[in-house]
Design an enzyme around this catalytic site. Structure first.
Site, PDB file in Angstrom:
ATOM      1  N   GLU A 180       0.827  -1.223   0.000  1.00 30.82           N
ATOM      2  CA  GLU A 180       0.000   0.000   0.000  1.00 30.82           C
ATOM      3  C   GLU A 180       0.854   1.263   0.000  1.00 30.82           C
ATOM      4  O   GLU A 180       1.200   1.795   1.055  1.00 30.82           O
ATOM      5  CB  GLU A 180      -0.932   0.001   1.226  1.00 30.82           C
ATOM      6  CG  GLU A 180      -1.856   1.223   1.253  1.00 30.82           C
ATOM      7  CD  GLU A 180      -2.825   1.252   2.440  1.00 30.82           C
ATOM      8  OE1 GLU A 180      -2.785   0.323   3.266  1.00 30.82           O
ATOM      9  OE2 GLU A 180      -3.600   2.213   2.544  1.00 30.82           O
ATOM     10  N   LYS A 222      -2.511  -2.004  -3.120  1.00 30.63           N
ATOM     11  CA  LYS A 222      -3.556  -1.140  -2.548  1.00 30.63           C
ATOM     12  C   LYS A 222      -3.138   0.312  -2.746  1.00 30.63           C
ATOM     13  O   LYS A 222      -2.441   0.889  -1.914  1.00 30.63           O
ATOM     14  CB  LYS A 222      -3.754  -1.464  -1.056  1.00 30.63           C
ATOM     15  CG  LYS A 222      -4.769  -0.558  -0.354  1.00 30.63           C
ATOM     16  CD  LYS A 222      -5.202  -1.105   0.986  1.00 30.63           C
ATOM     17  CE  LYS A 222      -6.060  -0.086   1.730  1.00 30.63           C
ATOM     18  NZ  LYS A 222      -6.694  -0.611   2.931  1.00 30.63           N
TER      19      LYS A 222
HETATM   20  C1  5MM Z   1      -8.324   1.587   8.586  1.00 28.59           C
HETATM   21  O1  5MM Z   1      -7.211   2.472   8.696  1.00 28.59           O
HETATM   22  C2  5MM Z   1      -5.952   1.872   8.413  1.00 28.59           C
HETATM   23  C3  5MM Z   1      -4.991   2.045   9.536  1.00 28.59           C
HETATM   24  O2  5MM Z   1      -4.661   3.391   9.745  1.00 28.59           O
HETATM   25  P1  5MM Z   1      -3.638   3.827  10.938  1.00 28.59           P
HETATM   26  O3  5MM Z   1      -2.360   3.126  10.728  1.00 28.59           O
HETATM   27  O4  5MM Z   1      -3.579   5.307  10.745  1.00 28.59           O
HETATM   28  O5  5MM Z   1      -4.287   3.474  12.220  1.00 28.59           O
HETATM   29  C4  5MM Z   1      -5.408   2.456   7.066  1.00 28.59           C
HETATM   30  O6  5MM Z   1      -4.138   1.968   6.752  1.00 28.59           O
HETATM   31  C5  5MM Z   1      -6.358   2.019   6.001  1.00 28.59           C
HETATM   32  O7  5MM Z   1      -6.262   0.624   5.818  1.00 28.59           O
HETATM   33  C6  5MM Z   1      -6.085   2.690   4.659  1.00 28.59           C
HETATM   34  O8  5MM Z   1      -5.721   4.020   4.802  1.00 28.59           O
HETATM   35  C7  5MM Z   1      -7.371   2.626   3.859  1.00 28.59           C
HETATM   36  O9  5MM Z   1      -8.390   3.242   4.607  1.00 28.59           O
HETATM   37  P2  5MM Z   1      -9.237   4.415   3.921  1.00 28.59           P
HETATM   38  O10 5MM Z   1     -10.054   4.993   5.062  1.00 28.59           O
HETATM   39  O11 5MM Z   1      -8.250   5.348   3.338  1.00 28.59           O
HETATM   40  O12 5MM Z   1     -10.080   3.696   2.888  1.00 28.59           O
END
Ligand code: 5MM
Length: 340
Positions: A180, A222
């Site tokens: 990602e 991703k």
């Molecule tokens: C769900 O949030 C994931 C973990 O975030 P932190 O490390 O900040 O706690 C994040 O990696 C998430 O999987 C991705 O950003 C995709 O989430 P979004 O909200 O962008 O679809």
């Protein structure tokens, strides 16, 4: 017989299905809960994750769930562990293995303030334990901010090298790496600038993955969509779709098992409209274009729940609806009319 990483990667992007990102770290889930005025306790986290994971019928739309370390070790109110519960529903358990970000001291002075993602220490041991607990895929997120000077080449190289090392170690442990690299939406940059940065980040990432000997047919990418900054004028879903697919066709090798987009701060509807446009475009592409949304699958569910037991059933209906809408977008069958 043991499933291969290729089998798992294909199952992660099965037709009509995508991934729920429920891997918020303790501070991030704290922010989400604060948004509905719920305290960030372990009990509330378990209640909320239990609500998501026991929602009837989500297995029709959700192929896998990314969890945070603590969640993988937790159980719902019936005592069944979360990974077991998901597995029993035909949903593949996944685990976030990066350890967050740290300030980056790159060779380039304008890297000042940039952050790289850490987590390679002890990764092999952690993956072995996660495999025993049922995880069959992992996730590592590296972020890149956009400005006139950023991201620096040194940060792009550092994050890409670490993503490649992470992916390699995952595959050694029979775990599919979700790679990602997220170009963040913060700021007022244009879609063209996002295209340029996303292209460079992906180019370098695939170069490093190849050099490290990572099998691309056992990798799920991703990425962010190619999209203008949060504070800039929005482009139409057709423009986002065309620019995104164009960018990926230029730099993403065709062997990659599948692409699951992050939502990155888009609203639930916007994330569906853009994904739908990508799956409706005439531009040819060799990959499944699916989703791995966090906020765009959970925002309305959190608001429907508000931390109250009496709201759980309604919140699950809201969550199921979101999963269904996003699945339709992933198949190019979404329309705003279906929302009501
Ligand atoms: C769900 O949030 C994931 C973990 O975030 P932190 O490390 O900040 O706690 C994040 O990696 C998430 O999987 C991705 O950003 C995709 O989430 P979004 O909200 O962008 O679809």
């Amino acid at each position: 017989m043991q499933e291969t990483i290729q089998d798992i990667a294909i199952a992660m992007v099965a037709p009509g299905k995508g991934i729920l990102a429920a891997d918020e770290s303790t501070p991030t889930i704290g922010k989400r809960l604060a948004g509905i005025e719920v305290e960030n306790t372990e009990e509330n986290q378990i209640k909320y994750r239990g609500l998501l994971f026991t929602t009837p019928e989500i297995e029709k739309y959700i192929s896998g769930v990314i969890m945070y370390d603590e969640t993988l070790h937790q159980s719902g109110k019936d005592g069944v562990s979360f990974p077991e519960l998901l597995k029993s529903r035909g949903i593949i358990p996944g685990i976030k293995v990066d350890m967050g970000t740290e300030f980056f001291e790159g060779s380039d002075p304008s890297a000042d303030g940039e952050k790289y993602t850490k987590g390679l220490d002890g990764l092999d041991e952690r993956l072995k334990e996660y495999y025993k607990l049922g995880a069959r895929f992992a996730k590592w997120r590296a972020t890149f901010s956009i400005s006139d000077e950023l991201p620096t080449d040194s940060l792009i190289n550092k994050n890409a090298e670490d993503l490649a090392e992470y992916a390699f170690v995952c595959q050694q442990n029979n775990i599919v790496p979700i790679v990602e690299p997220e170009v963040l939406m913060d700021g007022d940059h244009t879609i063209e600038r996002c295209f340029e940065v996303t292209k460079q980040v992906l180019q370098v990432t695939f170069e490093k993955l190849k050099n490290r000997g990572v099998q691309l047919d056992g990798v799920v990418l991703k990425p962010n969509m190619v999209i203008a900054g949060q504070d800039a004028q929005k482009d139409t879903p057709e423009t986002v779709a065309d620019m995104t697919v164009k960018c990926f066709r230029e730099v993403v090798p065709k062997d990659v098992s599948g692409i699951v987009f992050l939502s990155g701060g888009q609203t639930e509807r916007q994330a569906c409209e853009n994904l739908n446009a990508m799956n409706s475009t005439d531009e040819m592409h060799p990959w499944e274009l699916s989703f791995s949304y966090g906020r765009a699958l959970q925002a309305s569910t959190l608001k429907a729940w508000l931390g109250k037991d009496e709201n759980i059933k309604n919140a699950q209906e809201v969550f199921l609806h979101r999963c269904k809408m996003t699945s339709m977008a992933r198949s190019g069958e979404y329309s705003g009319d279906l929302e009501n």
